[in-house]
Design an enzyme around this catalytic site. Structure first.
Site, PDB file in Angstrom:
ATOM      1  N   HIS A  92       3.475   3.845   7.638  1.00  0.00           N
ATOM      2  CA  HIS A  92       4.626   2.943   7.632  1.00  0.00           C
ATOM      3  C   HIS A  92       5.000   2.492   9.050  1.00  0.00           C
ATOM      4  O   HIS A  92       5.606   1.437   9.218  1.00  0.00           O
ATOM      5  CB  HIS A  92       5.818   3.619   6.953  1.00  0.00           C
ATOM      6  CG  HIS A  92       5.710   3.622   5.462  1.00  0.00           C
ATOM      7  ND1 HIS A  92       6.798   3.635   4.627  1.00  0.00           N
ATOM      8  CD2 HIS A  92       4.631   3.584   4.649  1.00  0.00           C
ATOM      9  CE1 HIS A  92       6.392   3.626   3.357  1.00  0.00           C
ATOM     10  NE2 HIS A  92       5.075   3.608   3.353  1.00  0.00           N
ATOM     11  N   HIS A 280      -3.939   7.737  -0.743  1.00  0.00           N
ATOM     12  CA  HIS A 280      -3.400   8.438  -1.915  1.00  0.00           C
ATOM     13  C   HIS A 280      -4.327   9.558  -2.391  1.00  0.00           C
ATOM     14  O   HIS A 280      -4.103  10.136  -3.459  1.00  0.00           O
ATOM     15  CB  HIS A 280      -3.083   7.435  -3.024  1.00  0.00           C
ATOM     16  CG  HIS A 280      -1.894   6.582  -2.673  1.00  0.00           C
ATOM     17  ND1 HIS A 280      -1.419   5.573  -3.465  1.00  0.00           N
ATOM     18  CD2 HIS A 280      -1.075   6.611  -1.584  1.00  0.00           C
ATOM     19  CE1 HIS A 280      -0.363   5.000  -2.890  1.00  0.00           C
ATOM     20  NE2 HIS A 280      -0.146   5.616  -1.739  1.00  0.00           N
TER      21      HIS A 280
HETATM   22  C1  HEM Z   1       3.204   7.943  -0.877  1.00  0.00           C
HETATM   23  C2  HEM Z   1       3.264   3.383  -2.446  1.00  0.00           C
HETATM   24  C3  HEM Z   1      -0.515   2.341   0.366  1.00  0.00           C
HETATM   25  C4  HEM Z   1      -0.453   6.854   2.056  1.00  0.00           C
HETATM   26  C5  HEM Z   1       3.577   6.775  -1.488  1.00  0.00           C
HETATM   27  C6  HEM Z   1       4.727   6.626  -2.295  1.00  0.00           C
HETATM   28  C7  HEM Z   1       4.729   5.362  -2.755  1.00  0.00           C
HETATM   29  C8  HEM Z   1       3.604   4.690  -2.210  1.00  0.00           C
HETATM   30  C9  HEM Z   1       5.761   4.735  -3.681  1.00  0.00           C
HETATM   31  C10 HEM Z   1       5.720   7.711  -2.597  1.00  0.00           C
HETATM   32  C11 HEM Z   1       6.775   7.915  -1.545  1.00  0.00           C
HETATM   33  C12 HEM Z   1       7.605   9.078  -1.962  1.00  0.00           C
HETATM   34  O1  HEM Z   1       8.262   8.968  -3.006  1.00  0.00           O
HETATM   35  O2  HEM Z   1       7.557  10.113  -1.284  1.00  0.00           O
HETATM   36  C13 HEM Z   1       2.214   2.732  -1.846  1.00  0.00           C
HETATM   37  C14 HEM Z   1       1.868   1.365  -2.101  1.00  0.00           C
HETATM   38  C15 HEM Z   1       0.805   1.063  -1.313  1.00  0.00           C
HETATM   39  C16 HEM Z   1       0.485   2.255  -0.566  1.00  0.00           C
HETATM   40  C17 HEM Z   1       2.593   0.452  -3.064  1.00  0.00           C
HETATM   41  C18 HEM Z   1       0.046  -0.219  -1.197  1.00  0.00           C
HETATM   42  C19 HEM Z   1      -0.190  -1.008  -2.199  1.00  0.00           C
HETATM   43  C20 HEM Z   1      -0.755   3.454   1.134  1.00  0.00           C
HETATM   44  C21 HEM Z   1      -1.667   3.503   2.232  1.00  0.00           C
HETATM   45  C22 HEM Z   1      -1.638   4.769   2.722  1.00  0.00           C
HETATM   46  C23 HEM Z   1      -0.717   5.514   1.910  1.00  0.00           C
HETATM   47  C24 HEM Z   1      -2.482   2.317   2.757  1.00  0.00           C
HETATM   48  C25 HEM Z   1      -2.391   5.368   3.879  1.00  0.00           C
HETATM   49  C26 HEM Z   1      -3.524   4.943   4.321  1.00  0.00           C
HETATM   50  C27 HEM Z   1       0.475   7.550   1.322  1.00  0.00           C
HETATM   51  C28 HEM Z   1       0.629   8.990   1.370  1.00  0.00           C
HETATM   52  C29 HEM Z   1       1.681   9.300   0.512  1.00  0.00           C
HETATM   53  C30 HEM Z   1       2.136   8.057  -0.033  1.00  0.00           C
HETATM   54  C31 HEM Z   1      -0.198   9.962   2.180  1.00  0.00           C
HETATM   55  C32 HEM Z   1       2.209  10.688   0.197  1.00  0.00           C
HETATM   56  C33 HEM Z   1       3.467  11.000   0.930  1.00  0.00           C
HETATM   57  C34 HEM Z   1       3.900  12.415   0.743  1.00  0.00           C
HETATM   58  O3  HEM Z   1       3.099  13.249   0.327  1.00  0.00           O
HETATM   59  O4  HEM Z   1       5.076  12.701   1.050  1.00  0.00           O
HETATM   60  N1  HEM Z   1       2.911   5.576  -1.426  1.00  0.00           N
HETATM   61  N2  HEM Z   1       1.358   3.238  -0.931  1.00  0.00           N
HETATM   62  N3  HEM Z   1      -0.184   4.673   0.976  1.00  0.00           N
HETATM   63  N4  HEM Z   1       1.376   7.025   0.445  1.00  0.00           N
HETATM   64 FE1  HEM Z   1       1.321   5.164  -0.287  1.00  0.00          FE
END
Ligand code: HEM
Length: 745
Positions: A92, A280
């Site tokens: 982010h 993810h």
């Molecule tokens: C978590 C959406 C792309 C890495 C999340 C969460 C959402 C989300 C809604 C949950 C946040 C929470 O409630 O804690 C999206 C969407 C994406 C996207 C809509 C693009 C279409 C990415 C990308 C990465 C990424 C490109 C990294 C390269 C992560 C990680 C988590 C996460 C590692 C886990 C966070 C945790 O464990 O606390 N994402 N994401 N995301 N996202 Fe994404």
């Protein structure tokens, strides 16, 4: 006093009260030209690169690795590992970057400040940054927050089993909220009524847009166009709504939004699929209960919260009760270990639409066993779940091809993910000469806009003197040399440090064909300079065309001013193969008031484009003023027009622009609010023509004050001196190889 009332009660201080921006919201704002100055920076004469070089990088990485599993009672780690949270923090931080104006991105630690620290998409990242404070505190000025936020994401990935492509430090922190970035015109979080409304015709570099015009209904989620330069589907999100466009759980329509927004972050389909599938592979989402439990964001929270926000009243408010996005998804059975399970499950199961405990749309694997661990309870298991935006990777036909390929070739996913991740984190760093640390990859990537290293001794003062003579003897009009040097150097953008004169890319596609560069005149100048270069190189010495273009500008300017103009050699020439034509298209100005090119759109006035470009060039308001006045006097409009050339002796570096602009005997009128005619008040005789980008220097109170300095009887000498200094600054904006002239902010 007799009443015993305290007089202070009636005082109002500290920035209260109605301000100019409240009275005149449409006024041209110059504030973006005076940010990040010495007045905001606690470090005086601080060289971050030098401080970074004294950092014990390996010890820092070791501390970060230990932190990953050092769960804190005040914010416990899911699965005993903070990796997922830290990857999201880094993503982010970097993911706000957008190609069209080079703004956003993780290059300055702006996630610490509003609005980003309080964006709805950044919920819980306040905790992630706070978890890092002991480490930041330990290493102090040797590691900036900007570098630390990104490096921590990198270390998180490594600590969960995936070697990364490398890491470069070198991002000095800023100390105040960045005001230059146009994040959209909506006034409510998650709104998107302005960015998708009519009248959002592609406008580049519109960092000073007044976006509150043209409010209309949303357009169709299957066909809507996102306003430039934005790269997010909603106000306050990094990219798209995870529940689907505007909350509609439609994976194919979600793919459309993802393609647009990731494309604006410089990512193609392959990179996009890899980033999402790779990201993810780790962590989980958080939506343990209804979002009404969540309190105010950090920027609005009470003093006692000490910069943290989103206090959660649901049960314990943390750990298993955390509410972040309101979605409750765990993608894989090994959320703290790199694997290909995200794609394996995506294709193994059919998915049915369900609701998170917070009521948000998400998807559950049909008929699947509970194989997913709980983040805190070892006795609990869950069935696999996905977001609508995840399923876009399977149900969009083009994404499907890519994701199936990754499914079958896990090594390819790992390679594409780590490369795209590296690009994500480093896209806005500029040339390698800014990169620091022991983990810089040796492979040079096309998005770095590489220029070759100088392979020959540089020209010396004698060469410079004789080359100047040769240049001026070519017969090309001097103002054309000035135009070309300006065109070459002024592509620079402070945000992502792309563009500039180094590489001489003005002679390559696409720049050589840009209308603003007047291709016919440009090719006349370039062929004259190539002639000079050939002749010079028939001896034993060499000079690059990039240097010659700038030197020609200096020579012509000296001739026009009688003042000596500094010149620093050392630029080299890039090849067409080293130039990503698609990516360079983003550097083409929509409007450029310095050259009187282009005009207002329904949302952005010409003078706003001018200030925006001045900001990209890292200019102050006095520099903007002196440069426009000088360029007009030098007769360098892109098309040779006389708009704003308010002088009877065009081609000489005089302060005539200011003298004549401030002359009260001239009356100005317009029929189209874009070009103006100036006539003699007494005789009615036509005197001048001008554009908005000219007249703003007489109409805007602060710009007028600056114009008065240069238009005064004692102004000429200062004008010439200041012009040459500002010119020299622009010519060297991309010279990060010259330590003293590198903009460090
Ligand atoms: C978590 C959406 C792309 C890495 C999340 C969460 C959402 C989300 C809604 C949950 C946040 C929470 O409630 O804690 C999206 C969407 C994406 C996207 C809509 C693009 C279409 C990415 C990308 C990465 C990424 C490109 C990294 C390269 C992560 C990680 C988590 C996460 C590692 C886990 C966070 C945790 O464990 O606390 N994402 N994401 N995301 N996202 Fe994404």
């Amino acid at each position: 006093m007799a009443t015993g009332e305290c007089p202070i009660k009636k005082a109002n201080v500290g920035g209260g009260g109605t301000r100019n921006n409240d009275w005149w919201p449409d006024e041209l704002k110059l504030n973006i030209l005076r940010q990040h100055t010495a007045a905001t920076n606690p470090y005086k004469d601080f060289d971050y690169a030098a401080a970074f070089k004294t950092l014990d990088y390996n010890a820092l990485k070791k501390d970060l690795t230990a932190l990953m599993t050092d769960s804190q009672e005040w914010w416990p780690a899911d699965f005993g590992h903070y990796g997922g949270l830290f990857i999201r923090m880094a993503w982010h931080s970097a993911g706000t970057y957008r190609v069209s104006d080079g703004r956003g991105g993780g290059g300055a630690g702006q996630q610490r400040f509003a609005p980003l620290n309080s964006w709805p998409d950044n919920v819980s990242l306040d905790k992630a940054r706070r978890l890092l404070w002991p480490i930041k505190q330990k290493y102090g000025s040797k590691i900036s927050w900007a570098d630390l936020l990104l490096l921590t994401g990198n270390v998180a990935i490594e600590s969960m089993g995936l070697p990364t492509f490398g890491f470069a430090g070198g991002r000095p922190d800023q100390w105040e909220a960045e005001e230059s970035v146009y994040w959209g015109g909506e006034t409510t979080w998650l709104g998107n009524e302005v960015r998708y409304s009519e009248g959002n015709e592609g406008v580049k570099g519109s960092g000073v847009v007044d976006g509150d015009q043209h409010k209309k209904d949303h357009t169709d989620i299957h066909s809507r166009d996102l306003e430039e330069p934005l790269a997010a589907a909603h106000m306050g999100l990094i990219y798209v709504n995870p529940e689907g466009p505007d909350g509609v759980p439609d994976p194919v329509a979600s793919a459309r939004d993802i393609r647009t927004t990731f494309g604006r972050m410089a990512m193609n389909d392959e990179e996009t699929v890899a980033l999402i599938a790779g990201g993810h592979a780790f962590g989980k989402t958080h939506g343990a209960g209804p979002s009404e439990n969540v309190g105010k964001e950090p920027q609005a929270a009470g003093l006692e919260k000490q910069g943290l926000g989103w206090e959660n009243k649901f049960k314990s408010g943390k750990g298993p009760d955390t509410i972040t996005s309101g979605l409750e998804v765990i993608w894989t059975s090994t959320p703290t270990k790199w694997s290909n399970k995200y794609l394996e499950y995506m294709y193994k199961y059919d998915w049915e639409l369900t609701k998170s405990p917070a009521g948000a749309n998400q998807w559950t694997a049909k008929g699947a066993e509970a194989i997913i661990p709980d983040a805190f309870d070892p006795n609990k298991k869950h069935v696999p779940t996905m977001l609508t935006s995840d399923l876009a990777l399977r149900y969009d036909p083009a994404y499907e091809k890519v994701s199936r390929h990754f499914l079958e070739n896990p090594d390819k996913l790992a390679d594409t993910f780590t490369r795209a991740w590296f690009k994500l984190l480093h896209r806005d760093m500029g040339p390698r000469s800014r990169w620091l640390g022991p983990e810089i990859p040796s492979e040079v990537l096309i998005w770095e806009d590489p220029v070759p290293a100088a392979s020959h001794p540089l020209i010396d003062d004698n060469d410079v003197a004789s080359l100047k003579k040769e240049i001026l003897a070519t017969g090309v009009a001097p103002n054309k040399f000035i135009s070309t040097a300006w065109a070459s150097a002024s592509t620079f953008r402070g945000g992502d440090k792309r563009g500039g004169a180094n590489g001489a890319r003005i002679r390559l596609a696409p720049q050589k064909d840009w209308k603003v560069n007047n291709p016919k005149q440009l090719s006349e100048v370039l062929s004259a300079l190539e002639g000079v270069q050939k002749k010079f190189q028939s001896g034993s010495k060499k000079v690059s065309l990039a240097d010659l273009i700038v030197l020609a500008g200096s020579a012509a300017l000296e001739k026009a001013s009688g003042v000596s103009v500094p010149f620093t050699p050392g630029r080299t020439d890039a090849t067409q193969e080293q130039t990503d034509t698609e990516s360079f298209k983003h550097l083409e100005p929509y409007a450029d008031g310095f050259r009187n090119y282009g005009k207002s759109t329904s949302r952005v006035r010409s003078e706003q484009f001018l200030v925006d470009r001045a900001h990209l060039l890292t200019l102050t308001a006095p520099e903007l003023t002196v440069l426009v006045g000088g360029l007009r006097a030098l007769n360098t409009n892109y098309d040779g027009s006389s708009n704003g050339v308010l002088t009877k002796r065009p081609g000489q570096l005089t302060n005539d622009f200011f003298v004549n602009l401030l002359d009260s005997n001239t009356a100005w009128k317009t029929t189209d609010n874009e070009t103006y005619e100036g006539t003699d008040r007494k005789t009615g005789a036509k005197k001048w023509t001008a554009t908005r980008a000219d007249l703003v220097f007489g109409s805007h109170a602060e710009l007028r004050a600056l114009s008065e300095v240069y238009g005064s009887a004692d102004g000429q000498e200062k004008f010439a001196k200041d012009f040459v200094a500002a010119w020299d600054k622009v010519m060297n904006l991309d010279r990060f190889d010259l330590a003293s002239s590198s903009p460090q902010g």
